[in-house]
Motif scaffolding. Structure first.
Motif, PDB file in Angstrom:
ATOM      1  N   THR A  16     -17.183  -6.697  -1.155  1.00 36.27           N
ATOM      2  CA  THR A  16     -16.607  -7.509  -0.078  1.00 36.27           C
ATOM      3  C   THR A  16     -15.538  -8.411  -0.671  1.00 36.27           C
ATOM      4  OG1 THR A  16     -18.684  -7.525   1.183  1.00 36.27           O
ATOM      5  CG2 THR A  16     -17.052  -9.212   1.723  1.00 36.27           C
ATOM      6  N   LEU A  17     -14.365  -8.393  -0.062  1.00 27.84           N
ATOM      7  CA  LEU A  17     -13.270  -9.257  -0.467  1.00 27.84           C
ATOM      8  C   LEU A  17     -13.170 -10.418   0.513  1.00 27.84           C
ATOM      9  CD1 LEU A  17     -10.764  -9.802  -2.277  1.00 27.84           C
ATOM     10  CD2 LEU A  17      -9.441  -8.493  -0.592  1.00 27.84           C
ATOM     11  N   PHE A  18     -13.216 -11.628  -0.021  1.00 25.73           N
ATOM     12  CA  PHE A  18     -13.028 -12.845   0.757  1.00 25.73           C
ATOM     13  C   PHE A  18     -11.595 -13.313   0.504  1.00 25.73           C
ATOM     14  CE2 PHE A  18     -17.487 -12.356   0.099  1.00 25.73           C
ATOM     15  CZ  PHE A  18     -18.117 -12.884   1.215  1.00 25.73           C
ATOM     16  N   GLU A  19     -10.779 -13.272   1.552  1.00 21.36           N
ATOM     17  CA  GLU A  19      -9.358 -13.554   1.426  1.00 21.36           C
ATOM     18  C   GLU A  19      -9.054 -14.989   1.846  1.00 21.36           C
ATOM     19  OE1 GLU A  19      -6.840  -9.998   2.664  1.00 21.36           O
ATOM     20  OE2 GLU A  19      -8.673  -9.668   3.824  1.00 21.36           O
ATOM     21  N   PRO A  20      -8.363 -15.743   1.010  1.00 18.03           N
ATOM     22  CA  PRO A  20      -8.023 -17.122   1.368  1.00 18.03           C
ATOM     23  C   PRO A  20      -6.873 -17.177   2.356  1.00 18.03           C
ATOM     24  CG  PRO A  20      -7.072 -16.567  -0.736  1.00 18.03           C
ATOM     25  CD  PRO A  20      -7.894 -15.365  -0.333  1.00 18.03           C
ATOM     26  N   ALA A  21      -6.903 -18.157   3.237  1.00 22.16           N
ATOM     27  CA  ALA A  21      -5.790 -18.351   4.165  1.00 22.16           C
ATOM     28  C   ALA A  21      -4.551 -18.832   3.420  1.00 22.16           C
ATOM     29  CB  ALA A  21      -6.194 -19.341   5.256  1.00 22.16           C
ATOM     30  N   ALA A  22      -4.772 -19.649   2.386  1.00 27.69           N
ATOM     31  CA  ALA A  22      -3.657 -20.170   1.588  1.00 27.69           C
ATOM     32  C   ALA A  22      -3.976 -19.918   0.120  1.00 27.69           C
ATOM     33  CB  ALA A  22      -3.454 -21.661   1.846  1.00 27.69           C
ATOM     34  N   ASN A  24      -4.261 -19.760  -3.803  1.00 32.38           N
ATOM     35  CA  ASN A  24      -3.881 -20.749  -4.815  1.00 32.38           C
ATOM     36  C   ASN A  24      -3.478 -20.117  -6.138  1.00 32.38           C
ATOM     37  OD1 ASN A  24      -6.286 -19.925  -5.943  1.00 32.38           O
ATOM     38  ND2 ASN A  24      -7.336 -21.891  -5.727  1.00 32.38           N
ATOM     39  N   GLY A  25      -3.483 -18.784  -6.201  1.00 29.98           N
ATOM     40  CA  GLY A  25      -3.112 -18.119  -7.445  1.00 29.98           C
ATOM     41  C   GLY A  25      -4.287 -17.730  -8.312  1.00 29.98           C
ATOM     42  N   GLY A  26      -5.511 -17.933  -7.809  1.00 32.39           N
ATOM     43  CA  GLY A  26      -6.694 -17.581  -8.579  1.00 32.39           C
ATOM     44  C   GLY A  26      -7.542 -16.550  -7.859  1.00 32.39           C
ATOM     45  N   ALA A  27      -8.220 -15.704  -8.620  1.00 35.21           N
ATOM     46  CA  ALA A  27      -9.101 -14.679  -8.073  1.00 35.21           C
ATOM     47  C   ALA A  27     -10.397 -14.672  -8.878  1.00 35.21           C
ATOM     48  CB  ALA A  27      -8.435 -13.305  -8.115  1.00 35.21           C
ATOM     49  N   ILE A  28     -11.516 -14.541  -8.180  1.00 34.75           N
ATOM     50  CA  ILE A  28     -12.828 -14.675  -8.808  1.00 34.75           C
ATOM     51  C   ILE A  28     -13.672 -13.445  -8.508  1.00 34.75           C
ATOM     52  CG2 ILE A  28     -14.971 -16.014  -8.869  1.00 34.75           C
ATOM     53  CD1 ILE A  28     -13.310 -18.456  -8.004  1.00 34.75           C
ATOM     54  N   LEU A  29     -14.314 -12.930  -9.556  1.00 34.19           N
ATOM     55  CA  LEU A  29     -15.310 -11.866  -9.425  1.00 34.19           C
ATOM     56  C   LEU A  29     -16.682 -12.490  -9.570  1.00 34.19           C
ATOM     57  CD1 LEU A  29     -15.856  -8.748  -9.303  1.00 34.19           C
ATOM     58  CD2 LEU A  29     -15.978  -8.850 -11.812  1.00 34.19           C
ATOM     59  N   ALA A  49     -13.215 -19.156  -1.145  1.00 28.18           N
ATOM     60  CA  ALA A  49     -12.024 -18.673  -0.449  1.00 28.18           C
ATOM     61  C   ALA A  49     -11.360 -19.787   0.343  1.00 28.18           C
ATOM     62  CB  ALA A  49     -12.386 -17.505   0.459  1.00 28.18           C
ATOM     63  N   SER A  50     -12.171 -20.686   0.906  1.00 25.88           N
ATOM     64  CA  SER A  50     -11.595 -21.813   1.647  1.00 25.88           C
ATOM     65  C   SER A  50     -10.836 -22.763   0.733  1.00 25.88           C
ATOM     66  CB  SER A  50     -12.691 -22.582   2.392  1.00 25.88           C
ATOM     67  OG  SER A  50     -13.460 -23.382   1.507  1.00 25.88           O
ATOM     68  N   ARG A  51     -11.132 -22.677  -0.568  1.00 27.37           N
ATOM     69  CA  ARG A  51     -10.416 -23.477  -1.563  1.00 27.37           C
ATOM     70  C   ARG A  51      -9.195 -22.747  -2.132  1.00 27.37           C
ATOM     71  NH1 ARG A  51     -12.895 -27.585  -4.285  1.00 27.37           N
ATOM     72  NH2 ARG A  51     -10.786 -27.705  -5.139  1.00 27.37           N
ATOM     73  N   GLY A  52      -8.920 -21.541  -1.625  1.00 26.37           N
ATOM     74  CA  GLY A  52      -7.708 -20.837  -2.016  1.00 26.37           C
ATOM     75  C   GLY A  52      -7.894 -19.653  -2.935  1.00 26.37           C
ATOM     76  N   PHE A  53      -9.133 -19.380  -3.371  1.00 26.60           N
ATOM     77  CA  PHE A  53      -9.381 -18.259  -4.273  1.00 26.60           C
ATOM     78  C   PHE A  53      -9.611 -16.967  -3.491  1.00 26.60           C
ATOM     79  CE2 PHE A  53     -10.837 -21.993  -6.624  1.00 26.60           C
ATOM     80  CZ  PHE A  53     -10.282 -21.794  -7.881  1.00 26.60           C
ATOM     81  N   ALA A  54      -9.092 -15.862  -4.009  1.00 26.76           N
ATOM     82  CA  ALA A  54      -9.553 -14.549  -3.569  1.00 26.76           C
ATOM     83  C   ALA A  54     -10.859 -14.282  -4.309  1.00 26.76           C
ATOM     84  CB  ALA A  54      -8.528 -13.477  -3.904  1.00 26.76           C
ATOM     85  N   VAL A  55     -11.894 -13.843  -3.589  1.00 25.57           N
ATOM     86  CA  VAL A  55     -13.218 -13.678  -4.197  1.00 25.57           C
ATOM     87  C   VAL A  55     -13.734 -12.282  -3.886  1.00 25.57           C
ATOM     88  CG1 VAL A  55     -15.556 -14.593  -4.400  1.00 25.57           C
ATOM     89  CG2 VAL A  55     -13.656 -16.141  -3.847  1.00 25.57           C
TER      90      VAL A  55
END
Length: 295
Positions: A16-22, A24-29, A49-55
């Protein structure tokens, strides 16, 4: 967004990919604990994701909605599934700095992935060595001995799988269960089929680690957590051993950090620390869905 991602060896991994609305340049596994389906981490991933990370969360092979090859082992979880998801995360969030959050088992096996050195940081939650000698003498140590030497081998032989829910642990495919028991019986814990230490890429873990454990965790006692620490000799480790009161929680244990009931400040602390280590900015980073199949 639910995805079906292909591991390096062709096994289908549910993610599952959690996509940020804005972004921040970071992605977390997020590397799950043993036998834990990815949905358990949904609230936590959504907050990041709400903090800007793609997760990206995922189910190891044989767990949840992922394909279950008959011959799967725990070495496959760390060496193939984890490495494959690091690659997929790079494609899903091109240009983003990447980090991993490992829960329990998910922090034990960073060094099994040949591309682990591509990451910028990691947070380990309740990650420990599972060798029975690291448990306090007495009943708790005897339980670990019984788990590795009697319960997993016996129940797996009798049922063709490990029905861990019968004794309060995870349900596991037979191959996974047998390899886990092999690890627990070895003083090296993460080990090859002959019981020798398995550390192929641990030297590549040179990025910062924040390593968190909890005083009320019966599954990752302090002695077992500290026993895992030498696995990452080249990492700059920040160790935090916290009580539930430190998190403004009544209890944390082995699983509570990721539950919906956890106060949000500890989650924000993790997000802030990762942002600092990755030197993130508010610049948008586009997300790409190429090379994946929607479920």
């Amino acid at each position: 967004m639910d995805l079906a991602l292909t591991a390096r060896d062709g096994v289908t991994i549910a993610a599952t990919l959690f996509e940020p609305a804005a972004p921040n340049g970071g992605a977390i596994l997020i590397n799950s604990g043993t036998g834990i389906a990815r949905q358990f981490y949904g609230a936590f991933a959504g907050h990041l994701a709400s903090r800007g990370f793609a997760v990206l969360t995922y189910d190891y092979r044989g767990i949840g909605q992922s394909e279950a090859p008959r011959a799967a082992t725990m070495e496959d979880w760390g060496g193939v599934d984890q490495a494959s998801m690091i690659e997929h995360l790079a494609r899903l969030a091109p240009g983003a700095q990447r980090a991993v959050i490992g829960h329990s088992f998910g922090g034990q096996v960073l060094g099994l992935a040949d591309n682990i050195g591509e990451l910028s940081a990691a947070v380990l939650i309740c990650s420990q060595s599972g060798h029975w000698r690291h448990w306090p003498p007495g009943r708790r140590r005897l339980r670990m001995l019984a788990l590795w030497w009697l319960l997993i081998p016996g129940l797996t032989a009798a049922t063709g799988r490990f029905p861990g829910s019968w004794i309060g642990t995870a349900n596991l495919p037979a191959g996974i269960a047998r390899s886990w028991a092999r690890w627990g019986r070895s003083r090296h814990y993460v080990c090859d089929p002959r019981g020798r230490p398995l550390r192929p890429h641990n030297h590549a873990v040179t990025f910062p680690l924040r390593w968190i454990s909890f005083s009320d965790d019966p599954i990752a006692p302090l002695s077992a957590v500290e026993a895992l620490r030498p696995y990452y000799p080249n990492a700059a480790v920040e160790r935090l051993h916290l009580s539930p009161r430190d998190l403004s929680a009544d209890a944390v244990g082995h699983f509570g950090f990721f539950r919906k009931s956890m106060p949000r400040k500890p989650w924000d602390d993790v997000a802030d620390w990762l942002g600092e280590q990755m030197r993130l900015t508010s610049a948008d980073v586009p997300l790409s869905h190429a090379r994946v199949h929607r479920r």
